[in-house]
Design a protein around this motif. Sequence first.
Motif, PDB file in Angstrom:
ATOM      1  N   THR A 191      36.422  37.012  47.005  1.00 33.63           N
ATOM      2  CA  THR A 191      35.022  37.411  47.175  1.00 33.63           C
ATOM      3  C   THR A 191      34.906  38.921  47.360  1.00 33.63           C
ATOM      4  O   THR A 191      33.979  39.552  46.834  1.00 33.63           O
ATOM      5  CB  THR A 191      34.407  36.690  48.384  1.00 33.63           C
ATOM      6  OG1 THR A 191      34.512  35.268  48.195  1.00 33.63           O
ATOM      7  CG2 THR A 191      32.932  37.060  48.551  1.00 33.63           C
ATOM      8  N   ALA A 247      33.477  45.553  43.462  1.00 35.55           N
ATOM      9  CA  ALA A 247      32.950  45.954  42.154  1.00 35.55           C
ATOM     10  C   ALA A 247      31.461  46.272  42.256  1.00 35.55           C
ATOM     11  O   ALA A 247      30.969  47.216  41.634  1.00 35.55           O
ATOM     12  CB  ALA A 247      33.193  44.847  41.131  1.00 35.55           C
ATOM     13  N   MET A 248      30.743  45.493  43.070  1.00 37.63           N
ATOM     14  CA  MET A 248      29.325  45.748  43.286  1.00 37.63           C
ATOM     15  C   MET A 248      29.113  47.079  44.011  1.00 37.63           C
ATOM     16  O   MET A 248      28.168  47.818  43.738  1.00 37.63           O
ATOM     17  CB  MET A 248      28.707  44.606  44.107  1.00 37.63           C
ATOM     18  CG  MET A 248      27.193  44.600  44.160  1.00 37.63           C
ATOM     19  SD  MET A 248      26.558  43.315  45.275  1.00 37.63           S
ATOM     20  CE  MET A 248      27.345  41.865  44.580  1.00 37.63           C
ATOM     21  N   GLY A 306      34.934  40.922  44.103  1.00 34.70           N
ATOM     22  CA  GLY A 306      33.616  40.973  43.480  1.00 34.70           C
ATOM     23  C   GLY A 306      32.671  41.921  44.204  1.00 34.70           C
ATOM     24  O   GLY A 306      31.927  42.672  43.573  1.00 34.70           O
ATOM     25  N   VAL A 343      37.102  44.017  32.881  1.00 28.66           N
ATOM     26  CA  VAL A 343      36.939  42.574  33.059  1.00 28.66           C
ATOM     27  C   VAL A 343      38.290  41.865  33.032  1.00 28.66           C
ATOM     28  O   VAL A 343      38.580  41.002  33.871  1.00 28.66           O
ATOM     29  CB  VAL A 343      36.006  41.991  31.969  1.00 28.66           C
ATOM     30  CG1 VAL A 343      36.012  40.462  32.016  1.00 28.66           C
ATOM     31  CG2 VAL A 343      34.584  42.508  32.141  1.00 28.66           C
ATOM     32  N   GLY A 394      34.568  48.643  39.576  1.00 29.69           N
ATOM     33  CA  GLY A 394      33.131  48.533  39.350  1.00 29.69           C
ATOM     34  C   GLY A 394      32.518  49.866  38.969  1.00 29.69           C
ATOM     35  O   GLY A 394      31.690  49.945  38.046  1.00 29.69           O
ATOM     36  N   VAL A 407      42.210  38.625  40.290  1.00 31.10           N
ATOM     37  CA  VAL A 407      41.739  37.428  40.994  1.00 31.10           C
ATOM     38  C   VAL A 407      42.730  36.274  40.831  1.00 31.10           C
ATOM     39  O   VAL A 407      43.078  35.595  41.808  1.00 31.10           O
ATOM     40  CB  VAL A 407      40.342  37.013  40.478  1.00 31.10           C
ATOM     41  CG1 VAL A 407      39.977  35.608  40.970  1.00 31.10           C
ATOM     42  CG2 VAL A 407      39.292  38.009  40.926  1.00 31.10           C
ATOM     43  N   THR A 465      39.942  46.060  48.889  1.00 31.14           N
ATOM     44  CA  THR A 465      40.060  44.617  49.136  1.00 31.14           C
ATOM     45  C   THR A 465      41.010  44.313  50.274  1.00 31.14           C
ATOM     46  O   THR A 465      40.689  43.524  51.174  1.00 31.14           O
ATOM     47  CB  THR A 465      40.545  43.906  47.852  1.00 31.14           C
ATOM     48  OG1 THR A 465      39.603  44.139  46.793  1.00 31.14           O
ATOM     49  CG2 THR A 465      40.668  42.416  48.085  1.00 31.14           C
ATOM     50  N   THR A 491      40.375  49.610  44.047  1.00 30.05           N
ATOM     51  CA  THR A 491      39.872  48.251  44.283  1.00 30.05           C
ATOM     52  C   THR A 491      40.819  47.466  45.176  1.00 30.05           C
ATOM     53  O   THR A 491      40.386  46.771  46.102  1.00 30.05           O
ATOM     54  CB  THR A 491      39.678  47.518  42.942  1.00 30.05           C
ATOM     55  OG1 THR A 491      38.636  48.156  42.203  1.00 30.05           O
ATOM     56  CG2 THR A 491      39.298  46.060  43.165  1.00 30.05           C
ATOM     57  N   LEU A 545      40.183  42.618  36.264  1.00 30.59           N
ATOM     58  CA  LEU A 545      39.599  41.881  37.389  1.00 30.59           C
ATOM     59  C   LEU A 545      40.011  40.409  37.352  1.00 30.59           C
ATOM     60  O   LEU A 545      40.345  39.825  38.388  1.00 30.59           O
ATOM     61  CB  LEU A 545      38.072  42.001  37.367  1.00 30.59           C
ATOM     62  CG  LEU A 545      37.498  43.325  37.858  1.00 30.59           C
ATOM     63  CD1 LEU A 545      36.002  43.388  37.596  1.00 30.59           C
ATOM     64  CD2 LEU A 545      37.776  43.530  39.351  1.00 30.59           C
TER      65      LEU A 545
END
Length: 217
Positions: A156, A162-163, A159, A193, A173, A200, A20, A16, A196
């Motif tokens: 952003t 993760a999608m 997120g 969770v 995700g 963030v 990012t 992740t 994440l």
Amino acid sequence: MSDILIRLLISSLWETVLMTLASGLVSLLAGLPLGLALVVTAKGGIAENPWINRSLGAVINAFRSVPFIILLVALIPLTRLIVGTSLGTWAAIVPLSIAATPYYARIAEVSLREVDRGLVDAVKAMGGNRWTIIREVLVPEALPGIVAGFTVTLVTLIGASAMAGAIGAGGLGDLAIRYGYQRFETEVMIAVVVVLIALVCGIQWLGDRLVERLDHR
């Protein structure tokens, strides 16, 4: 959680972070010049050109209007062309970068528009050319807003990454879907969770501290 799941969590976190940061870097390198182009070619800009401004704005708006999950699927042929596969962490970086670039371009545009017009006119009066105005006035004066906007873009992207896990991109995700949802491992879902949220909050904290330093320079 078992040791295996803990190792998977750490590996997914790294994926992740990689997605990012890589896509964030691309969005910065491509989005900031686009934001500058929108500002300098706007009405009253230092290189006013309505045709270029409207055309560039239309392309940016077109990409921004497409939901990420649809863009993710639509760009599969391009992703395969660039990285040779449509699955995995590196494959996800392509659509993430393309989605984040126009998003960040608009954020950068807002920050650049807030630069005092008097400073631009003063540099013009002293004989400064367009590149001097961009290098010495627009970017330095808008830097706190540019950094703050980049921080928002990174958040952003977390997120969105993760999608992307929903179609096999890897990362947190993907871990949450495969283990937390499909295998009913509630503790995995909770752990994802929590990680994440921590990620963030960490990025936002670093971005805020940097903006504070830039504001007081």
